[in-house]
Design an enzyme around this catalytic site. Structure first.
Site, PDB file in Angstrom:
ATOM      1  N   ASP A 171       0.832  -1.207   0.000  1.00 27.15           N
ATOM      2  CA  ASP A 171       0.000   0.000   0.000  1.00 27.15           C
ATOM      3  C   ASP A 171       0.860   1.247   0.000  1.00 27.15           C
ATOM      4  O   ASP A 171       1.996   1.249   0.496  1.00 27.15           O
ATOM      5  CB  ASP A 171      -0.996  -0.007   1.165  1.00 27.15           C
ATOM      6  CG  ASP A 171      -0.351   0.244   2.503  1.00 27.15           C
ATOM      7  OD1 ASP A 171      -0.207   1.422   2.862  1.00 27.15           O
ATOM      8  OD2 ASP A 171      -0.016  -0.733   3.195  1.00 27.15           O
ATOM      9  N   VAL A 172       0.308   2.284  -0.576  1.00 24.40           N
ATOM     10  CA  VAL A 172       1.032   3.533  -0.775  1.00 24.40           C
ATOM     11  C   VAL A 172       1.386   4.178   0.555  1.00 24.40           C
ATOM     12  O   VAL A 172       2.480   4.745   0.722  1.00 24.40           O
ATOM     13  CB  VAL A 172       0.196   4.486  -1.658  1.00 24.40           C
ATOM     14  CG1 VAL A 172       0.847   5.858  -1.747  1.00 24.40           C
ATOM     15  CG2 VAL A 172      -0.002   3.890  -3.052  1.00 24.40           C
ATOM     16  N   ASP A 173       0.482   4.101   1.515  1.00 21.57           N
ATOM     17  CA  ASP A 173       0.707   4.744   2.802  1.00 21.57           C
ATOM     18  C   ASP A 173       1.922   4.155   3.512  1.00 21.57           C
ATOM     19  O   ASP A 173       2.814   4.869   3.955  1.00 21.57           O
ATOM     20  CB  ASP A 173      -0.546   4.567   3.664  1.00 21.57           C
ATOM     21  CG  ASP A 173      -0.922   5.829   4.408  1.00 21.57           C
ATOM     22  OD1 ASP A 173      -0.254   6.857   4.210  1.00 21.57           O
ATOM     23  OD2 ASP A 173      -1.892   5.794   5.183  1.00 21.57           O
ATOM     24  N   ASP A 174       1.944   2.830   3.644  1.00 18.78           N
ATOM     25  CA  ASP A 174       3.093   2.192   4.272  1.00 18.78           C
ATOM     26  C   ASP A 174       4.366   2.482   3.498  1.00 18.78           C
ATOM     27  O   ASP A 174       5.426   2.732   4.100  1.00 18.78           O
ATOM     28  CB  ASP A 174       2.870   0.678   4.347  1.00 18.78           C
ATOM     29  CG  ASP A 174       2.056   0.281   5.549  1.00 18.78           C
ATOM     30  OD1 ASP A 174       2.650   0.086   6.618  1.00 18.78           O
ATOM     31  OD2 ASP A 174       0.825   0.183   5.435  1.00 18.78           O
ATOM     32  N   HIS A 185       1.099  12.043   2.857  1.00 16.24           N
ATOM     33  CA  HIS A 185       2.267  11.241   3.211  1.00 16.24           C
ATOM     34  C   HIS A 185       3.198  11.081   2.023  1.00 16.24           C
ATOM     35  O   HIS A 185       4.422  11.112   2.170  1.00 16.24           O
ATOM     36  CB  HIS A 185       1.808   9.865   3.715  1.00 16.24           C
ATOM     37  CG  HIS A 185       0.815   9.950   4.823  1.00 16.24           C
ATOM     38  ND1 HIS A 185      -0.035   8.919   5.148  1.00 16.24           N
ATOM     39  CD2 HIS A 185       0.524  10.947   5.686  1.00 16.24           C
ATOM     40  CE1 HIS A 185      -0.805   9.282   6.159  1.00 16.24           C
ATOM     41  NE2 HIS A 185      -0.485  10.510   6.492  1.00 16.24           N
TER      42      HIS A 185
END
Length: 672
Positions: free
Chosen positions: A376-379, A449
């Site tokens: 995932d992009v966030d992680d 982020h």
């Protein structure tokens, strides 16, 4: 201390930071990661009992522990809620009541009598959500005929088709595929007479009526699908079923899960069992063994809690960043162990994201220990930022991961968590879709982020992708000055993510957008100096930024103020004092509130963030209590606070607040 507030050079701030760093040093696992409990609600426990009864895999010792955890979650009014402090939830209460009866609790016991009264007062099982009624149908307590239709032929639709499985979010997709088989097979597992739910039927409870013309259209579509189910073409149906089976088996992760989350996991196990897979089949065996491992948390009273998900990569990225910002050196052993572990966790195989982002070399990081199909992009943004600050992001990993992140940018300039351009509103209009968010559109917090990470890597608004991301963020600001928090509760989280992103990208701190956001934070500060916001803010605009102060949310607000150049403002000083006063002697903080969001609860038929209309139903949502948040974010905020004052306190105007008009050199952490 000067004037009751923490000031530059104050040994108290240093002491609090060192205590917190000591806590993290003790909590790091030998392999280098940090990992804390991800708490959700008693539905996870109840559905574990129902799952293992369905499979014929009941283990009495585990059942006793899980049943006790369900009892521990019950509220005084007999109900079970979706998160700490929430009102009782009908569907959750029905599932917990059913599971405890199945575990052997007497229906006349006081705790079940209270639960039964709560359920009946709210219309009984006919008013439950679709997913709860599916669980009841699996055990003969609801009719399959009274559930919405979802034909297996959805598996054969091209990815661009309106109701293709790839038009749903990754979590909804992984859940729907096994449900297509279950809803076609309509299995029923018998339960003892003592566990039946006849007493929860309210005969005059009317079904939900369509609200408007669009709702009526989709109710009509459901009737058409029911007709098709009866007239389905045999070879086509069989081909669709085979494709669903193939998809399920191919999507099992190395730890036995599906998607790294509970819903696809339990439905996939039941779907395969219905297809005739024995319990000793490698897929089912691995699935059950994985669930009985790290996913269960033993409590001191002997109760056994089932987690909905695991968050070690996320926890480690956040902890590593917090330590670095609080003074840890890249050469520190703890930093190097964490960096090496994160580098090993990079995903190098393709996954579902390839459907929209074609031709990109696989990279990125997932949330869990094993979830290679769903980076995932966030992680990825947080891990890249942490590794960069630790001096551990080697050129090849940077190139590969950066290319993947940029390829995941949606057309509107924003980034979502797992999917690209997953924005169709049609899936949510299906009568089937009343359990929460069905799509994964871009959000301000994830985009922030990424923007912050890109800024830390040396990019600014002149970079095409970052410039589009900035335009998306400015366009998403609410009228009152805040940003919606998709993955954290809620607008405090959004502001605490976006302001650091703007600073990292070199945007001016005296802009109207920043001043409005700072004013919003100042207006929401509580008398005790902290900030808080309840999960109710997802369905009530008046609750935005309102709630009992918590360490994690106070830290988010501080990170926003620091990034906006207001580290010396009275609001920031009071927030720092709140954190100092509430630290435990062991360096940790306490926090009961749920400040994480899996997916928000909306009023059915409502737009995001709208106040629920009188008498309307509330989609469940899925709220999370990250047990590391209460320790990670305060350390990060205090570290950033100390560093900001060391860089520029003597040149800052005493009044702080909105008077600062310079550009900030600080860039606070991205957060989920």
């Amino acid at each position: 201390m000067i004037g009751g507030q923490a000031r530059l050079g104050d040994a108290t701030v240093d002491l609090v930071i060192e205590r917190s760093r000591g806590w993290f040093a003790r909590e790091q696992f030998a392999d280098g990661y940090w990992w804390a409990e991800l708490e959700s609600n008693a539905t996870m426990d109840a559905e574990y009992l129902l799952l293992t009864h369905f499979l014929g895999a009941r283990d009495e010792e585990r059942w006793r522990g899980v049943a006790q955890d369900i009892r521990n979650y019950q509220r005084e009014d007999g109900s079970w809620a979706m998160y700490h402090g929430a009102p009782g939830d009908l569907s959750t209460t029905i599932e917990c009541y059913f599971a405890l009866k199945l575990a052997g609790d007497d229906a006349d016991a006081p705790h079940l009598a209270r639960a039964r009264a709560f359920i009946l007062e709210r219309g009984g099982i006919a008013r439950a959500r679709t997913f709860t009624r599916i669980w009841l149908a699996l055990f003969g307590q609801w009719s399959w005929d009274e559930l919405p239709a979802m034909p297996p032929e959805l598996m054969l639709l091209p990815a661009s088709a309106p109701f293709s499985i790839y038009q749903f979010s990754s979590w909804a997709r992984g859940t729907i595929v096994p449900l297509l088989l279950l809803m076609d097979d309509r299995p029923v597992r018998p339960v003892p007479p003592s566990a039946r739910l006849d007493e929860l039927r309210v005969e005059d409870a009317p079904p939900r009526a369509p609200r408007d013309a669009l709702d009526r259209l989709f109710f009509g579509l459901d009737r058409a699908l029911r007709w098709y189910d009866r007239a389905a073409i045999g070879p086509l149906r069989e081909r669709a079923r085979k494709e669903a089976e193939r998809w399920i088996v191919s999507h099992q992760e190395a730890d036995g899960s599906w998607g790294g989350i509970q819903p696809p996991w339990v439905y996939s196990l039941m779907a395969l069992r219905t297809l005739g897979y024995p319990l000793d089949h490698p897929v089912l065996e691995k699935g059950l063994e994985g669930m009985h491992g790290r996913w269960m948390v033993r409590r001191g009273d002997g109760s056994l809690r089932v987690q909905a998900c695991l968050s070690p990569v996320w926890d480690t990225g956040l902890a590593l960043l917090a330590l670095l910002e609080a003074g840890a050196e890249p050469s520190d052993a703890a930093v190097q162990r964490a960096s090496r572990w994160l580098l090993r966790e990079e995903i190098r195989v393709p996954g579902d994201w390839c459907v929209q982002a074609k031709g990109v070399e696989p990279s990125g990081w997932a949330f869990e220990f094993e979830n290679d199909l769903y980076p995932d992009v966030d992680d990825t943004a947080v891990v890249m930022l942490a590794l960069h600050k630790a001096g551990a992001l080697d050129p090849e990993t940077r190139r590969r991961a950066l290319s993947w992140v940029l390829a995941m940018q949606s057309r509107n300039g924003g980034w979502a968590a797992f999917d690209k351009d997953n924005t169709s509103r049609l899936p949510a209009l299906l009568p089937f879709s009343d359990f929460g968010e069905m799509i994964d559109p871009p959000s301000a917090d994830v985009t922030a982020h990424v923007v912050e990470m890109l800024g830390a890597l040396g990019m600014d608004a002149r970079h095409a992708a970052l410039g589009r991301g900035l335009r998306y963020l400015y366009g998403q600001q609410e009228t009152e000055g805040s940003w919606f928090g998709r993955w954290g509760v809620n607008h405090v989280y959004g502001v605490g993510a976006v302001l650091p992103a703007l600073a990292a990208a070199g945007e001016p701190t005296d802009s109207l957008a920043v001043r409005r956001a700072v004013r919003w934070l100042n207006e929401r500060q509580n008398p005790d100096g902290g900030w808080g916001e309840t999960c109710a803010s997802y369905v009530d605009v008046q609750a935005r930024g309102r709630g009992e102060s918590t360490p994690s949310q106070t830290a988010w607000a501080l990170l926003g103020l620091i990034a906006a150049g207001r580290a010396d403002s009275r609001a920031a000083l009071r927030g720092v004092q709140f954190l100092i006063d509430r630290q435990r002697p062991d360096g940790a903080w306490d926090e009961e509130s749920f400040t994480g969001c899996g997916f928000p609860g909306y009023g059915i038929g409502e737009e995001r963030g709208a106040r629920i209309r009188e008498g309307s139903e509330l989609a469940a949502g899925f709220m999370i209590r990250y047990h590391l948040y209460r320790n990670c974010f305060p350390l990060l905020a205090l570290g950033r606070y100390r560093a900001a004052l060391q860089r520029g306190a003597r040149s800052m105007p005493e009044q702080g607040g909105d008077s600062c008009d310079r550009r900030s050199s600080t860039s606070a952490i991205s957060m989920r």
